[in-house]
Write a protein that holds these residues in place. Structure first.
Motif, mmCIF file in Angstrom:
data_model
loop_
_atom_site.group_PDB
_atom_site.id
_atom_site.type_symbol
_atom_site.label_atom_id
_atom_site.label_comp_id
_atom_site.label_asym_id
_atom_site.label_seq_id
_atom_site.Cartn_x
_atom_site.Cartn_y
_atom_site.Cartn_z
ATOM 1 N N VAL A 99 -15.461 9.278 -8.605
ATOM 2 C CA VAL A 99 -14.869 8.252 -9.015
ATOM 3 C C VAL A 99 -14.913 7.093 -7.645
ATOM 4 C CG1 VAL A 99 -12.991 9.660 -10.354
ATOM 5 C CG2 VAL A 99 -12.820 9.846 -7.494
ATOM 6 N N GLY A 100 -13.903 5.955 -8.469
ATOM 7 C CA GLY A 100 -13.734 4.920 -7.448
ATOM 8 C C GLY A 100 -12.403 5.043 -7.370
ATOM 9 N N ILE A 101 -12.459 5.749 -5.143
ATOM 10 C CA ILE A 101 -10.867 5.134 -4.961
ATOM 11 C C ILE A 101 -10.265 3.899 -3.996
ATOM 12 C CG2 ILE A 101 -9.626 6.603 -3.300
ATOM 13 C CD1 ILE A 101 -10.499 9.355 -3.742
ATOM 14 N N GLY A 102 -9.835 3.062 -4.063
ATOM 15 C CA GLY A 102 -10.140 2.130 -3.605
ATOM 16 C C GLY A 102 -11.155 1.453 -2.915
ATOM 17 N N GLY A 103 -11.864 1.548 -4.579
ATOM 18 C CA GLY A 103 -13.178 1.204 -4.874
ATOM 19 C C GLY A 103 -14.701 1.640 -3.978
ATOM 20 N N SER A 123 -0.972 5.411 -1.612
ATOM 21 C CA SER A 123 -1.112 5.141 -2.768
ATOM 22 C C SER A 123 -2.920 4.242 -2.987
ATOM 23 C CB SER A 123 -0.247 4.193 -2.976
ATOM 24 O OG SER A 123 0.860 4.993 -3.638
ATOM 25 N N GLN A 124 -3.642 4.963 -4.286
ATOM 26 C CA GLN A 124 -4.866 4.152 -4.120
ATOM 27 C C GLN A 124 -4.907 4.278 -6.209
ATOM 28 O OE1 GLN A 124 -6.208 2.762 -2.462
ATOM 29 N NE2 GLN A 124 -5.606 3.388 -0.196
ATOM 30 N N THR A 125 -5.718 3.059 -6.059
ATOM 31 C CA THR A 125 -5.834 2.637 -7.070
ATOM 32 C C THR A 125 -7.498 3.725 -7.882
ATOM 33 O OG1 THR A 125 -4.721 1.615 -8.008
ATOM 34 C CG2 THR A 125 -6.524 2.014 -9.574
ATOM 35 N N LEU A 126 -7.543 4.571 -8.407
ATOM 36 C CA LEU A 126 -8.431 5.358 -8.855
ATOM 37 C C LEU A 126 -9.137 5.171 -10.330
ATOM 38 C CD1 LEU A 126 -7.305 7.710 -7.319
ATOM 39 C CD2 LEU A 126 -8.101 9.669 -8.738
ATOM 40 N N THR A 127 -10.393 5.141 -10.353
ATOM 41 C CA THR A 127 -11.317 4.094 -11.406
ATOM 42 C C THR A 127 -12.158 5.858 -11.659
ATOM 43 O OG1 THR A 127 -12.536 2.800 -10.264
ATOM 44 C CG2 THR A 127 -10.977 1.829 -10.642
ATOM 45 N N PHE A 128 -12.382 5.637 -13.297
ATOM 46 C CA PHE A 128 -13.686 6.080 -13.445
ATOM 47 C C PHE A 128 -14.011 5.621 -14.646
ATOM 48 C CE2 PHE A 128 -14.994 10.189 -16.425
ATOM 49 C CZ PHE A 128 -16.356 10.330 -15.773
ATOM 50 N N GLY A 129 -15.266 5.201 -14.575
ATOM 51 C CA GLY A 129 -15.701 4.120 -16.426
ATOM 52 C C GLY A 129 -14.852 2.450 -16.323
ATOM 53 N N ASP A 130 -14.296 2.948 -17.161
ATOM 54 C CA ASP A 130 -13.156 1.645 -17.760
ATOM 55 C C ASP A 130 -11.755 2.537 -17.270
ATOM 56 O OD1 ASP A 130 -15.149 0.386 -18.550
ATOM 57 O OD2 ASP A 130 -15.089 1.055 -20.686
ATOM 58 N N ALA A 131 -11.478 4.024 -16.950
ATOM 59 C CA ALA A 131 -10.439 3.997 -16.854
ATOM 60 C C ALA A 131 -10.387 3.620 -15.689
ATOM 61 C CB ALA A 131 -10.389 5.653 -17.669
#
Lengths: 400, 244
Positions: free
Chosen positions: A173-177, A104-112
């Motif tokens: 996208v950022g996945i787990g940094g 399980s990871q946190t995905l980031t895109f821009g501010d989201a």
């Protein structure tokens, strides 16, 4: 005296007290509609489970490790085992082998940012094995795996949550940094009810291992058989390879791994859904019985209230049989009217989604509910009817 | 017509009728040995104060109740030996009942009320309708055939009840205080109809406690404490009418 005329008497008896008859009919209506509709909901959910599991692929097998059963040797699912399973000679029925690591990871895109259910690291063959179709963009290739390329294919839920209306293909996208490039989006599979198979991010195995999970054993291995008929043969081949690799003794009661196929999963889930249906049907059946007791109650009141009328009819020479028939028909009319309206209500209700499930009416349940209705009318009506018919004319006439 | 009493046999013949309610010391003897013969075409009034047993007698004569002992022959048939369904048949074919409280079936038209005994007798729909209309015509209510009981006055209701009682051409017309709930004008109407029926040869037994009503009958029987104390005849039976 024909049955039609007794029927006429009964009809007048029912119509004589419209509110009371109406409420009795309502009781049965609710019972019948509940039985049919709840069974339909249970049935609908079973259908949904079947459909979504079929969408997951029926000729795939999943090997899961780390199940204990100590053999004194390493029993982790390693890439070494994956290689052994890929051997055409010892496993001719296996079409592809895809090791899977997931986290399980946190995905980031821009501010989201969005917490994705599972980030899966695997081989390209996983797409076909898991029935995942790339809808936009493309999947990754063997080359991407060899180079541990930081590319990712998103599930439709994940893509929508993270990107909204923006086209994700080509974005970073950022996945787990760690930064990954989105190269594709999967087609929608639909929910299985418990977890969303569309909430995933799939990337090449070495990329995920390097960036996120480290080079440990894989969490599972997804294996595709050459066709649906070869699943059993493939399973046997896999078993013997795994037993050899993990040094499981012949006839050992437990193995350090577990092989599950989709049909097995299907059976378990369908059995669960069926239990669910039976449970719902039973609850609804209780309300039908309560409705039936309502009929007895109303018929008792009706008999008591019309004791004088029964006395008059008997004084005019009505045979016991006709009085009995009249009251039985009255009770049956009430329950049949309730049953008919209940079926209608259920048919209408089945057009709507109920708790996210599209009800699927079982014709059997309609026939059963109507049959039970007539039975209820006869059974619960027979006591008041025989009481009415058995009254002595003089007692009935004197009744105030 | 056979139903009018066959071969000069008595319509009604009771012997030593006893009816006891309760048991032991609390037993009440409603009827203490009543013997009575009614010939075809007779018009009998049974009188008595309340508690004299006249209603009990009426219920037994109407086959609504069974005596404790004694025999009851109706139109030559010993009804004490009949079972439930045979009794229903007797009530339907041989006895016409008129009650004090009319006892019409509610929410059912006058015509349907009159048709009811015929329906139970299995008479065809068309014949039933014809005979019921004829009976209503006889009591002067043919124009009220489709009225429900609650749309009719007490007198009219009782006339419908009389029509219903005679529609099956019974051997015996039993009337239990037929005028008890009626005003004087309706009483005259109903008694007029009964008189007319008797003049046509019908056998009528009525219960009353009013002398004016009893005066219409040809024969008056007085009951006291479940026994007949007087039995006087004022007029002889019109044999000619019976023969018709």
């Amino acid at each position: 005296m024909s049955v039609f005329e007794v029927f006429g008497f009964a009809l007048r008896g029912v119509a004589a007290n419209k509110l009371r008859s109406g409420l009795t009919v309502l009781g049965i209506l609710i019972g019948v509609a509940a039985v049919i509709l709840l069974v339909a909901v249970g049935n609908g959910s079973a259908k949904q489970v079947e459909d979504s599991l079929a969408a997951l692929g029926t000729n795939t097998l999943t090997v899961q490790g780390g199940r204990g059963g100590d053999t004194g040797y390493r029993t982790d699912l390693t890439l070494d085992i994956v290689k052994a399973l890929q051997d055409r000679d010892s496993a001719p029925d296996v079409k592809s082998v895809s090791p899977v690591v997931s986290s399980s990871q946190t995905l980031t895109f821009g501010d989201a940012s969005y917490d994705v259910n599972s980030v899966i690291g695997t081989y390209p063959s996983y797409f076909s094995a898991s029935n995942s179709v790339v809808e936009r963009g493309s999947g990754f290739t063997e080359e991407d795996v060899d180079q541990a390329a930081r590319v990712v294919v998103l599930g439709p839920t994940t893509a929508e949550e993270l990107f909204g209306t923006v086209d994700p293909v080509g974005q970073r996208v950022g996945i787990g940094g760690q930064i990954f490039s989105v190269i594709g989006v999967l087609a929608k599979k639909g929910s299985t009810g418990f977890n969303d198979p569309d909430d995933v991010a799939i990337a090449p195995l070495p990329a995920v291992q390097r960036a996120l999970t480290g080079y440990g054993p894989v969490s599972s291995i997804t294996i595709e058989a050459v066709n649906a008929d070869a699943v059993a043969a493939a399973k046997a081949e896999i078993t013997s390879i795994l037993n050899a690799k993990m040094h499981v003794a012949d006839g050992a009661s437990s193995t350090p791994y577990q092989i599950r196929d989709a049909s097995q999963l299907l059976e378990t889930r369908t059995a669960t859904a069926e239990t669910f249906t039976v449970l719902l049907g039973a609850v609804a059946g209780i309300s039908l019985v309560v409705g039936g007791i309502g009929i007895t109650n109303i018929m008792m009141v009706s008999v008591t209230e019309r004791t004088r009328e029964i006395g008059i009819r008997k004084a005019l020479g009505a045979p016991r049989r006709i009085i009995l028939t009249q009251f039985l028909i009255e009770a049956t009319l009430l329950s049949l009217a309730g049953g008919g309206l209940g079926v209608a209500a259920a048919l209408i209700g089945a057009n709507f989604e109920i708790v996210g499930i599209k009800p699927v009416i079982m014709p059997d349940s309609v026939a059963l509910a109507l049959g039970v209705c007539v039975a209820i009318g006869l059974f619960f009506g027979s006591y008041p009817a025989s009481r009415a018919a058995g009254l002595r004319p003089i007692d009935a006439l004197r009744y105030e | 017509m056979a139903a009018y009493g066959r071969d000069g046999r008595p319509v009604l013949e009771v012997t030593d009728l006893v009816k006891t309610y309760g048991e032991g010391e609390t037993a009440v003897h409603a009827l203490a040995g009543v013997s009575l013969v009614v010939e075809p075409g007779d018009y009998v009034a049974i009188m008595g104060s309340s508690g004299s047993g006249k209603s009990t007698l009426m219920n037994i004569l109407g086959c609504l109740d069974v005596p404790t002992s004694g025999t009851y022959r109706l139109d030559g048939v010993d009804v004490s030996e009949l079972n439930e369904s045979q009794l229903a048949l007797v009530r339907n074919r041989r006895i016409g009942f008129v009650f004090q409280s009319f006892n019409l079936i509610a929410r059912t038209s006058a015509l349907a009320n009159v048709e009811l005994p015929l329906a139970y007798a299995g008479v065809s729909r068309a014949e039933r309708r014809e005979r019921a209309l004829a009976a209503l015509d006889m009591v002067g209510l043919a124009n009220r055939a489709d009225h429900d009981p609650n749309q009719l006055s007490g007198g009219q209701q009782q006339r419908v009840a009389v029509a219903r009682a005679l529609v099956s051409r019974p051997a015996l017309l039993l009337a239990d205080e037929p005028t008890g709930n009626l005003d004087s004008r309706s009483t005259r109407d109903v008694l007029g109809i009964l008189d007319g029926l008797n003049a046509q040869g019908r056998t009528i037994v009525l219960i009353t406690h009013e002398d004016e009503v009893a005066e219409h009958a040809h024969r008056t029987i007085r009951l006291v404490d479940g026994q007949i104390v007087t039995d006087e005849r004022r007029r002889s039976i019109d044999r000619q009418a019976v023969a018709v």
